[in-house]
Design an enzyme around this catalytic site. Structure first.
Site, PDB file in Angstrom:
ATOM      1  CD  GLU A   1     -13.963  12.999 -43.137  1.00  0.00           C
ATOM      2  OE1 GLU A   1     -13.284  12.058 -42.694  1.00  0.00           O
ATOM      3  OE2 GLU A   1     -14.524  12.964 -44.251  1.00  0.00           O
TER       4      GLU A   1
ATOM      5  CE1 TYR B   1     -21.086   8.891 -44.354  1.00  0.00           C
ATOM      6  CE2 TYR B   1     -20.131  10.902 -45.253  1.00  0.00           C
ATOM      7  CZ  TYR B   1     -20.396   9.550 -45.356  1.00  0.00           C
ATOM      8  OH  TYR B   1     -19.978   8.859 -46.453  1.00  0.00           O
TER       9      TYR B   1
ATOM     10  NE  ARG C   1     -22.921   4.575 -51.004  1.00  0.00           N
ATOM     11  CZ  ARG C   1     -22.336   5.102 -52.077  1.00  0.00           C
ATOM     12  NH1 ARG C   1     -22.015   4.357 -53.106  1.00  0.00           N
ATOM     13  NH2 ARG C   1     -22.071   6.394 -52.155  1.00  0.00           N
ATOM     14  CB  SER C   2     -18.977   3.199 -52.746  1.00  0.00           C
ATOM     15  OG  SER C   2     -18.229   3.645 -53.860  1.00  0.00           O
ATOM     16  CB  ALA C   3     -14.085   1.100 -50.486  1.00  0.00           C
ATOM     17  CG  ASP C   4     -10.906   6.708 -53.839  1.00  0.00           C
ATOM     18  OD1 ASP C   4      -9.855   6.079 -54.090  1.00  0.00           O
ATOM     19  OD2 ASP C   4     -11.073   7.917 -54.112  1.00  0.00           O
TER      20      ASP C   4
ATOM     21  CG  HIS D   1     -13.913   1.829 -56.505  1.00  0.00           C
ATOM     22  ND1 HIS D   1     -15.079   1.619 -55.799  1.00  0.00           N
ATOM     23  CD2 HIS D   1     -13.633   3.151 -56.376  1.00  0.00           C
ATOM     24  CE1 HIS D   1     -15.484   2.765 -55.271  1.00  0.00           C
ATOM     25  NE2 HIS D   1     -14.613   3.715 -55.601  1.00  0.00           N
ATOM     26  CG  LEU D   2      -6.868   0.166 -56.595  1.00  0.00           C
ATOM     27  CD1 LEU D   2      -5.784  -0.808 -57.060  1.00  0.00           C
ATOM     28  CD2 LEU D   2      -6.243   1.334 -55.808  1.00  0.00           C
TER      29      LEU D   2
ATOM     30  CB  CYS E   1     -18.749   6.216 -48.937  1.00  0.00           C
ATOM     31  SG  CYS E   1     -18.925   6.984 -50.534  1.00  0.00           S
TER      32      CYS E   1
ATOM     33  CD1 TRP F   1     -15.479  16.162 -45.914  1.00  0.00           C
ATOM     34  CD2 TRP F   1     -16.949  15.628 -47.521  1.00  0.00           C
ATOM     35  NE1 TRP F   1     -15.848  14.846 -45.735  1.00  0.00           N
ATOM     36  CE2 TRP F   1     -16.743  14.493 -46.700  1.00  0.00           C
ATOM     37  CE3 TRP F   1     -17.835  15.519 -48.615  1.00  0.00           C
ATOM     38  CZ2 TRP F   1     -17.388  13.267 -46.922  1.00  0.00           C
ATOM     39  CZ3 TRP F   1     -18.473  14.300 -48.828  1.00  0.00           C
ATOM     40  CH2 TRP F   1     -18.243  13.198 -47.996  1.00  0.00           C
TER      41      TRP F   1
ATOM     42  CG  ASN G   1     -13.417   5.931 -45.472  1.00  0.00           C
ATOM     43  OD1 ASN G   1     -13.328   5.693 -46.676  1.00  0.00           O
ATOM     44  ND2 ASN G   1     -14.065   7.002 -45.025  1.00  0.00           N
TER      45      ASN G   1
HETATM   46  N1  LIG Z   1     -13.625   9.796 -55.212  1.00  0.00           N
HETATM   47  C1  LIG Z   1     -13.782  10.069 -53.900  1.00  0.00           C
HETATM   48  N2  LIG Z   1     -12.973   9.460 -53.015  1.00  0.00           N
HETATM   49  C2  LIG Z   1     -13.086   9.725 -51.696  1.00  0.00           C
HETATM   50  O1  LIG Z   1     -12.326   9.147 -50.915  1.00  0.00           O
HETATM   51  C3  LIG Z   1     -14.091  10.639 -51.268  1.00  0.00           C
HETATM   52  C4  LIG Z   1     -14.913  11.252 -52.216  1.00  0.00           C
HETATM   53  N3  LIG Z   1     -14.734  10.963 -53.530  1.00  0.00           N
HETATM   54  N4  LIG Z   1     -15.869  12.151 -51.871  1.00  0.00           N
HETATM   55  C5  LIG Z   1     -16.140  12.472 -50.504  1.00  0.00           C
HETATM   56  C6  LIG Z   1     -15.066  12.151 -49.556  1.00  0.00           C
HETATM   57  C7  LIG Z   1     -13.960  13.153 -49.412  1.00  0.00           C
HETATM   58  N5  LIG Z   1     -12.829  12.288 -49.057  1.00  0.00           N
HETATM   59  C8  LIG Z   1     -11.534  12.592 -49.418  1.00  0.00           C
HETATM   60  C9  LIG Z   1     -11.290  13.569 -50.341  1.00  0.00           C
HETATM   61  C10 LIG Z   1      -9.992  13.902 -50.694  1.00  0.00           C
HETATM   62  C11 LIG Z   1      -8.939  13.204 -50.108  1.00  0.00           C
HETATM   63  C12 LIG Z   1      -7.546  13.586 -50.461  1.00  0.00           C
HETATM   64  O2  LIG Z   1      -7.321  14.294 -51.425  1.00  0.00           O
HETATM   65  N6  LIG Z   1      -6.556  13.185 -49.689  1.00  0.00           N
HETATM   66  C13 LIG Z   1      -5.156  13.543 -49.858  1.00  0.00           C
HETATM   67  C14 LIG Z   1      -4.676  14.531 -48.825  1.00  0.00           C
HETATM   68  C15 LIG Z   1      -5.669  15.597 -48.515  1.00  0.00           C
HETATM   69  C16 LIG Z   1      -5.411  16.357 -47.214  1.00  0.00           C
HETATM   70  O3  LIG Z   1      -5.070  15.766 -46.175  1.00  0.00           O
HETATM   71  O4  LIG Z   1      -5.616  17.570 -47.234  1.00  0.00           O
HETATM   72  C17 LIG Z   1      -4.312  12.299 -49.696  1.00  0.00           C
HETATM   73  O5  LIG Z   1      -3.292  12.206 -50.381  1.00  0.00           O
HETATM   74  O6  LIG Z   1      -4.674  11.431 -48.876  1.00  0.00           O
HETATM   75  C18 LIG Z   1      -9.192  12.200 -49.172  1.00  0.00           C
HETATM   76  C19 LIG Z   1     -10.498  11.912 -48.842  1.00  0.00           C
HETATM   77  C20 LIG Z   1     -13.274  10.926 -48.950  1.00  0.00           C
HETATM   78  N7  LIG Z   1     -14.319  10.944 -49.907  1.00  0.00           N
HETATM   79  O1  LIG Z   2     -15.529   8.315 -47.026  1.00  0.00           O
HETATM   80  C1  LIG Z   2     -15.526   8.073 -48.240  1.00  0.00           C
HETATM   81  C2  LIG Z   2     -16.304   8.809 -49.130  1.00  0.00           C
HETATM   82  C3  LIG Z   2     -16.256   8.490 -50.433  1.00  0.00           C
HETATM   83  N1  LIG Z   2     -15.483   7.481 -50.898  1.00  0.00           N
HETATM   84  C4  LIG Z   2     -15.445   7.230 -52.351  1.00  0.00           C
HETATM   85  C5  LIG Z   2     -15.993   5.942 -52.880  1.00  0.00           C
HETATM   86  C6  LIG Z   2     -16.303   6.314 -54.327  1.00  0.00           C
HETATM   87  O2  LIG Z   2     -15.073   6.294 -55.059  1.00  0.00           O
HETATM   88  C7  LIG Z   2     -16.789   7.740 -54.219  1.00  0.00           C
HETATM   89  C8  LIG Z   2     -18.283   7.842 -54.100  1.00  0.00           C
HETATM   90  O3  LIG Z   2     -18.909   7.581 -55.319  1.00  0.00           O
HETATM   91  P1  LIG Z   2     -20.274   6.772 -55.439  1.00  0.00           P
HETATM   92  O4  LIG Z   2     -20.583   6.795 -56.906  1.00  0.00           O
HETATM   93  O5  LIG Z   2     -21.289   7.511 -54.622  1.00  0.00           O
HETATM   94  O6  LIG Z   2     -20.037   5.384 -54.927  1.00  0.00           O
HETATM   95  O7  LIG Z   2     -16.188   8.231 -53.034  1.00  0.00           O
HETATM   96  C9  LIG Z   2     -14.700   6.756 -50.023  1.00  0.00           C
HETATM   97  O8  LIG Z   2     -13.961   5.836 -50.403  1.00  0.00           O
HETATM   98  N2  LIG Z   2     -14.760   7.073 -48.713  1.00  0.00           N
END
Ligand SMILES: Nc1nc(=O)c2c([nH]1)NC[C@@H]1CN(c3ccc(C(=O)N[C@@H](CCC(=O)O)C(=O)O)cc3)CN21
Ligand SMILES: O=c1ccn([C@H]2C[C@H](O)[C@@H](COP(=O)(O)O)O2)c(=O)[nH]1
Length: 264
Positions: A58, A94, A166-169, A207-208, A146, A80, A177
């Site tokens: 990536e 990006y 700005r936004s962190a899953d 957020h979780l 993000c 993606w 990240n």
């Molecule tokens: N809600 C959300 N969270 C994100 O982290 C996120 C987005 N959306 N949208 C755009 C990108 C895409 N990213 C992602 C998307 C999927 C995984 C995921 O499913 N990870 C799995 C393994 C996937 C793999 O390596 O093929 C994991 O268990 O970490 C991770 C980051 C980070 N971003």
């Molecule tokens: O690199 C990334 C890309 C995306 N995210 C997460 C953060 C949020 O959960 C979503 C984006 O939703 P917004 O409503 O646009 O904030 O994706 C991440 O953590 N890292």
């Protein structure tokens, strides 16, 4: 990666319940910082096995200036896919903003090349900034950036990097990240003739997702192990010449992967 577990713990203990764009719902805190001394090891989770290949590919895709998922798919990276249109396009995300920001006067700005040039010619500068947050282009992006801005800093021959996300899953995105920007710090340091310093992660809405809470608790019950080391086994002639094989992670011993659904 105690720092990461502390963030998870903080959100579980004090997070506010919020509805969000994806309709999933989250526990969220606003504002958090973590610091990783990159001389002490590579910051990749040991309490859950991470797929480092996806993370490296990536980052190379961002550095290519690519904004279409086809190249990622050819490398078997599908993270993606959910956001791409039928042609595989994500809009000016990006890659475009980093390598080909189009200014109001029509100039094309390569922020990454500019950064490497400036790190070499003027390391003490306080303006080593790359931003993906282009307000004029947000409407055309599949997802607003993000990890939207980073700044580099040079002191005592060491390169440090701070990211503003700005936004962190926290469960799915943040581990990717952190590793991605730590990798970028190694690459930038190598290209600028510097040693690595700290990677500082600063988060906005941390957020979780509510459907990640059990997975987060499972991970918190595990003890973190020692960090692996990243070796960049070749010095490519420019930032555009890195390949997957240039990166070797040694001593990565992680506990079992934990599955979680991604919020779209
Ligand atoms: N809600 C959300 N969270 C994100 O982290 C996120 C987005 N959306 N949208 C755009 C990108 C895409 N990213 C992602 C998307 C999927 C995984 C995921 O499913 N990870 C799995 C393994 C996937 C793999 O390596 O093929 C994991 O268990 O970490 C991770 C980051 C980070 N971003
Ligand atoms: O690199 C990334 C890309 C995306 N995210 C997460 C953060 C949020 O959960 C979503 C984006 O939703 P917004 O409503 O646009 O904030 O994706 C991440 O953590 N890292």
């Amino acid at each position: 990666m105690r720092q990461y577990l502390d963030l998870m713990d903080r959100v579980l203990a004090t997070g506010s319940r919020q509805m969000d764009r994806t309709g999933t719902g989250t526990l969220s805190v606003f504002g958090h910082q973590m610091r990783f001394d990159l001389t002490q090891g590579f910051p990749v989770l040991t309490t859950k096995k991470l797929h480092l290949r996806s993370i490296i590919v990536e980052l190379l895709w961002f550095l290519r200036g690519d904004t279409n998922v086809r190249w990622l798919q050819e490398q078997r990276v599908s993270i993606w896919d959910e956001w791409a249109d039928e042609a595989g396009d994500l809009g000016p995300v990006y890659g475009q903003q980093w390598r080909d920001w189009v200014a109001a006067d029509g100039r094309h700005i390569d922020q990454i090349k500019g950064l490497v040039d400036d790190l070499k010619s003027n390391p003490a500068s306080r303006r080593h900034i790359v931003t993906a947050w282009n307000p004029g282009d947000l409407h055309a992006m599949a997802l607003a950036p993000c990890h939207c801005l980073f700044q580099c800093h040079v002191a005592d021959g060491r390169l440090s990097l701070q990211l503003y996300q700005r936004s962190a899953d926290i469960f799915l995105g943040v581990p990717f990240n952190i590793a991605s920007y730590a990798l970028l710090t190694h690459i930038l340091a190598q290209q600028s003739g510097l040693e690595v310093g700290d990677f500082i992660w600063t988060g906005g809405d941390c957020h979780l997702y509510l459907n990640h809470l059990d997975q987060a608790r499972t991970q918190l019950a595990r003890n973190p192990g020692p960090l692996p080391r990243l070796e960049v086994v070749r010095t490519p002639p420019s930032i555009d010449a890195y390949t997957l094989e240039d990166f070797v992670l040694t001593g990565y011993e992680a506990q079992a992967h934990i599955k979680a659904p991604v919020a779209i």
